[in-house]
Design a protein around this motif. Sequence first.
Motif, PDB file in Angstrom:
ATOM      1  N   TYR A 162       0.838  -1.203   0.000  1.00 31.71           N
ATOM      2  CA  TYR A 162       0.000   0.000   0.000  1.00 31.71           C
ATOM      3  C   TYR A 162       0.878   1.261   0.000  1.00 31.71           C
ATOM      4  O   TYR A 162       0.637   2.207  -0.754  1.00 31.71           O
ATOM      5  N   LEU A 163       1.903   1.249   0.849  1.00 29.16           N
ATOM      6  CA  LEU A 163       2.817   2.395   0.902  1.00 29.16           C
ATOM      7  C   LEU A 163       3.590   2.541  -0.402  1.00 29.16           C
ATOM      8  O   LEU A 163       3.832   3.660  -0.862  1.00 29.16           O
ATOM      9  N   CYS A 164       3.973   1.432  -1.011  1.00 33.14           N
ATOM     10  CA  CYS A 164       4.662   1.489  -2.305  1.00 33.14           C
ATOM     11  C   CYS A 164       3.789   2.178  -3.346  1.00 33.14           C
ATOM     12  O   CYS A 164       4.269   3.033  -4.102  1.00 33.14           O
ATOM     13  N   GLU A 165       2.509   1.825  -3.379  1.00 31.38           N
ATOM     14  CA  GLU A 165       1.597   2.456  -4.334  1.00 31.38           C
ATOM     15  C   GLU A 165       1.411   3.936  -4.011  1.00 31.38           C
ATOM     16  O   GLU A 165       1.408   4.779  -4.908  1.00 31.38           O
ATOM     17  N   LYS A 166       1.283   4.258  -2.740  1.00 28.53           N
ATOM     18  CA  LYS A 166       1.093   5.656  -2.326  1.00 28.53           C
ATOM     19  C   LYS A 166       2.305   6.512  -2.722  1.00 28.53           C
ATOM     20  O   LYS A 166       2.162   7.657  -3.133  1.00 28.53           O
ATOM     21  N   LEU A 167       3.500   5.940  -2.612  1.00 29.78           N
ATOM     22  CA  LEU A 167       4.726   6.694  -2.874  1.00 29.78           C
ATOM     23  C   LEU A 167       5.177   6.664  -4.330  1.00 29.78           C
ATOM     24  O   LEU A 167       5.782   7.619  -4.804  1.00 29.78           O
ATOM     25  N   ALA A 168       4.910   5.549  -5.031  1.00 35.52           N
ATOM     26  CA  ALA A 168       5.480   5.402  -6.379  1.00 35.52           C
ATOM     27  C   ALA A 168       4.469   5.006  -7.450  1.00 35.52           C
ATOM     28  O   ALA A 168       4.842   4.840  -8.609  1.00 35.52           O
ATOM     29  N   GLY A 169       3.215   4.824  -7.083  1.00 35.64           N
ATOM     30  CA  GLY A 169       2.194   4.525  -8.069  1.00 35.64           C
ATOM     31  C   GLY A 169       1.861   3.041  -8.191  1.00 35.64           C
ATOM     32  O   GLY A 169       2.570   2.174  -7.687  1.00 35.64           O
TER      33      GLY A 169
END
Length: 185
Positions: A162-169
Motif C-alpha cells: 500500500y505504501l509502495c503504491e502511495k509513494l510510487a504509483g
Amino acid sequence: MKVAFIIFEDLTALDFIGVYDAVTRLKTMNFIPELEWEICSFTEWVVDGTGLIFTPTKVNESLETYDMVIVPGGFGTRRLVDDSAFIEWLKTSKPCKIKASVCTGSLLYGSAGFLQGKSATTHPSAFENLKKYCTVVNDRIVDEGDVITARGVSSSIDLGLYLCEKLAGHDAKEKIRIQMDYQIN
C-alpha cells in the motif's frame, strides 16, 4: 525520502519484516533511487518475542527528520504504551508526513496522541485496547492521511505494498508485488 523503521523489545518480527521488505524494494528496484532508511530504536538492544536479535542503526535519536515512520506491533507494545520516555521519543515523529503502523503498533501511536479524532485498526485481539485512543475500524488498512494503520501480523505485507503504491504509483506496487510473489485474492 527518509524512512525510519522502529524496533523495540518484544516486537513481532513479521510486523517489521513484511513492510520493510516491500518498502525497501522501492530503492532496490529503482522506483525511488534516493530512498534512505534507518532502523531506529529507543534502546541499543532489541530482541523480538521469540529471541531474534535486531540491531538498530540509530539509537534514541529524534525522529523529526524522517518523511515516514513505520512502527510494528508485538506484545512489547502493551508495556510501551505506558513508558513515558519511549512515548516522548515516538512523539518526535509528529512532523513526519506519514506515520504507519502494523498490528498493535497503532496502540503506540494512540498513546502518543496521533490517533485523536481519527479511525484506526489493529489486531482484533487489541480492538478494545485501541478504543481508548480512536474509533476502531475492522479493515485491513485504514488511511487517515498522515497516519496509516494495518490490522494483524500478515497485514504487514499489505501495508508495505500500500505504501509502495502511495509513494510510487500502481505500476511500481504491482512490479514489487510480483517480484515478492505475493498473491492478492
